[in-house]
Design a protein around this motif. Structure first.
Motif: not given
Length: 184
Positions: A48-49, A52, A56, A132, A136-137, A139-142
């Motif tokens: 996920k990271t 993201a 980004t 961002n 390192r802000n 996206y949130k991965v869903k």
């Protein structure tokens, strides 16, 4: 992931009847290599990271390209500016011999230094995206079992635009559906 004997794999490869073949004793090494690649996809490339950060970075570059194409000034190294201001496709590459020189000059440090500069750009969307990424802000991965319906996506864009105080037509930079497969 794993220790791969690349030299062993190369030694076990042959060409027979214009086909690449592997000696029988090299099959286990090839299987280990393929399993290691598969594990790397699950554990690293599709983490996920990682997804993201990649998304980004991509959206930051897309926004910069959109602004540069519209004629706005963006602080960036010449080689990056070349790619931001031009629509690069096969025809462009074929008709511009300097393309390869510009491509060779471009590296990670050019991208990172430009993104750091863009954190202070007057375009709020670009500034937010660059900040961002730099901070390192991400996206949130869903993960979803089914794609998001159009009405939900419209509502998400509206909510994000209001929360970030950006133009509604820029919300797509912050809410992005993406299909990801674990198949190699």
């Amino acid at each position: 992931e794993g220790n791969i004997g690349v030299e062993r794999i190369i030694k076990m490869l042959n060409v027979r009847d214009d086909r690449l073949v592997v000696e029988a004793k090299g099959i286990y090494t090839i299987e280990n290599y393929l399993m290691s690649r598969r594990l790397m996809y699950w554990q690293v490339y599709l983490h996920k990271t990682t997804l993201a950060a990649s998304e980004t970075l991509s959206t930051t570059i897309l926004r910069a390209k959109e602004l540069a194409s519209a004629g706005l000034s963006l602080p960036s190294p010449h080689c990056l500016e070349y790619f931001l201001r031009n629509k690069v496709n096969k025809e462009f590459i074929d008709n511009n011999p300097q393309f390869l020189d510009q491509f060779i000059m471009l590296d990670d440090s050019d991208i990172i230094s430009a993104i750091k500069e863009w954190t202070r750009h007057h375009d709020k969307t670009l500034s937010l995206l660059a900040s961002n990424y730099t901070n390192r802000n991400l996206y949130k991965v869903k993960e979803l079992a089914t794609p998001i319906d159009t009405q939900t996506m419209i509502q998400l864009h509206h909510d994000v635009a209001a929360r970030l105080n950006i133009a509604p037509d820029c919300a797509h930079y912050f809410v992005r559906p993406r299909e990801v497969s674990q198949m190699l």
